[in-house]
Design an enzyme around this catalytic site. Structure first.
Site, PDB file in Angstrom:
ATOM      1  N   CYS A   1      45.258 -11.017   5.415  1.00 44.15           N
ATOM      2  CA  CYS A   1      44.335 -12.120   5.165  1.00 44.15           C
ATOM      3  C   CYS A   1      44.402 -12.599   3.711  1.00 44.15           C
ATOM      4  O   CYS A   1      44.057 -13.751   3.419  1.00 44.15           O
ATOM      5  CB  CYS A   1      42.894 -11.706   5.492  1.00 44.15           C
ATOM      6  SG  CYS A   1      42.563 -11.570   7.262  1.00 44.15           S
TER       7      CYS A   1
ATOM      8  N   CYS B   1      42.110 -15.401   1.516  1.00 46.32           N
ATOM      9  CA  CYS B   1      41.469 -16.384   2.395  1.00 46.32           C
ATOM     10  C   CYS B   1      40.067 -15.934   2.792  1.00 46.32           C
ATOM     11  O   CYS B   1      39.846 -14.794   3.197  1.00 46.32           O
ATOM     12  CB  CYS B   1      42.315 -16.599   3.643  1.00 46.32           C
ATOM     13  SG  CYS B   1      41.609 -17.780   4.816  1.00 46.32           S
TER      14      CYS B   1
ATOM     15  N   CYS C   1      40.721 -20.170  11.159  1.00 45.08           N
ATOM     16  CA  CYS C   1      41.654 -19.150  10.661  1.00 45.08           C
ATOM     17  C   CYS C   1      43.095 -19.681  10.647  1.00 45.08           C
ATOM     18  O   CYS C   1      43.611 -20.106  11.685  1.00 45.08           O
ATOM     19  CB  CYS C   1      41.568 -17.898  11.525  1.00 45.08           C
ATOM     20  SG  CYS C   1      42.743 -16.605  11.032  1.00 45.08           S
TER      21      CYS C   1
ATOM     22  N   CYS D   1      36.892 -18.072   7.152  1.00 44.97           N
ATOM     23  CA  CYS D   1      35.955 -17.700   8.222  1.00 44.97           C
ATOM     24  C   CYS D   1      34.546 -17.475   7.669  1.00 44.97           C
ATOM     25  O   CYS D   1      33.551 -17.837   8.315  1.00 44.97           O
ATOM     26  CB  CYS D   1      36.448 -16.460   8.964  1.00 44.97           C
ATOM     27  SG  CYS D   1      36.758 -15.003   7.940  1.00 44.97           S
TER      28      CYS D   1
ATOM     29  N   ASP E   1      35.399  -3.267  27.246  1.00 41.73           N
ATOM     30  CA  ASP E   1      34.003  -3.501  26.845  1.00 41.73           C
ATOM     31  C   ASP E   1      33.017  -2.802  27.781  1.00 41.73           C
ATOM     32  O   ASP E   1      31.906  -3.282  27.980  1.00 41.73           O
ATOM     33  CB  ASP E   1      33.679  -5.007  26.863  1.00 41.73           C
ATOM     34  CG  ASP E   1      34.288  -5.739  25.688  1.00 41.73           C
ATOM     35  OD1 ASP E   1      34.708  -5.062  24.733  1.00 41.73           O
ATOM     36  OD2 ASP E   1      34.349  -6.977  25.729  1.00 41.73           O
TER      37      ASP E   1
ATOM     38  N   CYS F   1      30.661 -18.815  20.317  1.00 37.84           N
ATOM     39  CA  CYS F   1      31.089 -19.648  19.190  1.00 37.84           C
ATOM     40  C   CYS F   1      32.499 -19.230  18.803  1.00 37.84           C
ATOM     41  O   CYS F   1      32.818 -18.034  18.798  1.00 37.84           O
ATOM     42  CB  CYS F   1      30.135 -19.465  18.010  1.00 37.84           C
ATOM     43  SG  CYS F   1      30.576 -20.410  16.532  1.00 37.84           S
TER      44      CYS F   1
ATOM     45  N   CYS G   1      34.887 -19.214  13.581  1.00 38.53           N
ATOM     46  CA  CYS G   1      35.634 -18.374  12.651  1.00 38.53           C
ATOM     47  C   CYS G   1      37.085 -18.220  13.085  1.00 38.53           C
ATOM     48  O   CYS G   1      37.975 -18.000  12.256  1.00 38.53           O
ATOM     49  CB  CYS G   1      34.968 -17.003  12.491  1.00 38.53           C
ATOM     50  SG  CYS G   1      34.885 -16.015  13.997  1.00 38.53           S
TER      51      CYS G   1
ATOM     52  N   CYS H   1      31.424 -20.172   9.003  1.00 39.64           N
ATOM     53  CA  CYS H   1      30.421 -19.700   9.967  1.00 39.64           C
ATOM     54  C   CYS H   1      29.142 -20.529   9.840  1.00 39.64           C
ATOM     55  O   CYS H   1      28.520 -20.566   8.769  1.00 39.64           O
ATOM     56  CB  CYS H   1      30.112 -18.226   9.725  1.00 39.64           C
ATOM     57  SG  CYS H   1      28.834 -17.569  10.829  1.00 39.64           S
TER      58      CYS H   1
END
Length: 379
Positions: A193, A196, A253, A199, A139, A246, A249, A203
């Site tokens: 996924c 589904c 999952c 998420c 990052d 947070c 999500c 949120c």
């Protein structure tokens, strides 16, 4: 430059060295992210990056690793689990008098941990090459780390935009090592996924505006960490008691039922941040904040933005005379903080008039129930 003749053997060694350094998985890919450029341009054009000007500052360089380190031929992508034992997700989220800190931030700043390990990995590779240019990233530069991780076979992109892995869910950090050696590359994993959309529907602020696309301006992680000014008033009630980041999500999952707990001591929760009382956190002086958050990712938001976030959570808490007094005690210290304190006091007084006992929105109650059913044992 000269390379070892047996690049396949070197690749196997690199993956073994990575595991010895504490990475749960090591993958390798080339530098071609050209398919990501139109998606990045569209996301920026819609202003979904909010105040994160650095997302747009370097243009399409984020999708061109070879421009960051000229001569780069491969990206070594790594992941490291961070989910601590006894993470106390449900305990904290269902008690609005406590402050919820995203689980990745409970321990030592991951940037430092991963970067040091990647540096050691690069040094180890250099010992086996006649010459080697490398550069580690965590990052810390304009680089699309998630698409690189997907291309390197570490997982697939979930609809929440995070990388998902069959064996680890999404509870892991990513890091990259750019090198100028043409190592064999790994194959990507298929997207899993299916239909589904848990998420998206979970949120709290509706920040996942469509599958794989997040409007950061609505994301609680952005609001509590990246946003420097006032949190939009309409979003404050939706934040609940989330004061730094947070995890909703991820918590909802289904793949995170397979999340693996970390064995890294650096990621163990600091006691004072583990299910902390809002009133106690709000009483911290700047000196206390700096001392407690030393070596933590939390420190970078500064004392007043930390208090800003807590004030919002206190405004969302049930009526409590002690909370009202705590809010009033910090008035006049900072204009940005005052705005959020005034809002929180108004919410508290309104709640007192209504004598509300349970202020958790139904959505948060459903999330807590899902957490209690679906998380790995001991999490």
């Amino acid at each position: 430059m000269s390379h070892p003749l047996d690049l396949v053997a070197l690749t196997e060694n690199i993956k073994q060295w990575g595991r010895e350094l504490g990475f749960q998985q090591v993958g390798i890919c080339d530098t071609d992210l050209s398919p990501e450029e139109p998606r990045l341009q569209a996301w920026l054009k819609k202003q979904y990056h909010g105040e994160m000007a650095w997302m747009a500052r370097h243009g399409m360089m984020r999708a061109r690793p070879h421009e960051l380190l000229p001569g780069t031929l491969r990206v070594i992508s790594v992941r490291m689990n961070y989910l601590p034992a006894k993470a106390a997700f449900a305990t904290t989220l269902k008690n609005p008098r406590l402050g919820y800190v995203s689980r990745y931030a409970l321990g030592r700043d991951y940037h430092k941990v991963l970067r040091q390990r990647l540096k050691r990995l690069g040094d180890r590779i250099r010992e086996h090459c006649i010459a080697l240019n490398y550069r580690p990233f965590v990052d810390s530069a304009p680089l699309l780390e998630r698409p690189l991780a997907v291309k390197a076979g570490l997982g697939w992109t979930g609809k929440h935009s995070l990388v998902l892995n069959r064996e680890a869910g999404s509870w892991f950090f990513l890091g990259e090592l750019l090198i100028d050696v043409p190592l064999p590359v790994d194959a990507p994993q298929p997207e899993q996924c299916g239909r589904c959309v848990a998420c998206l529907t979970t949120c709290p602020t509706g920040a996942i505006v469509e599958p794989y696309v997040v409007d950061a301006r609505r994301c609680i992680s952005y609001l509590t960490i990246e946003l420097e000014g006032a949190i939009p008033e309409a979003l404050r009630p939706l934040m609940g008691n989330r004061i730094y980041g947070c995890d909703d999500c991820q918590l909802i999952c289904p793949w995170n039922r397979y999340g693996q707990l970390t064995d890294e001591d650096d990621f163990s929760p600091r006691r004072v941040l583990h299910a902390p009382e809002l009133i106690a956190l709000f009483a911290w002086s700047e000196a206390t904040f700096l001392r407690v958050t030393e070596g933590s990712a939390i420190r970078r938001i500064g004392h007043f933005r930390w208090l800003r976030n807590i004030a919002v959570a206190m405004g969302n808490a049930p009526w409590d005379q002690a909370i009202l007094h705590a809010l009033q005690s910090r008035q006049g210290e900072n204009a940005l903080l005052d705005e959020h304190i005034t809002w929180a006091i108004t919410q508290q007084l309104a709640r007192r008039r209504a004598l509300a006992v349970d202020v958790q929105p139904p959505q948060q109650k459903r999330l807590v129930r899902a957490i209690e059913k679906g998380l790995p044992r001991d999490a």
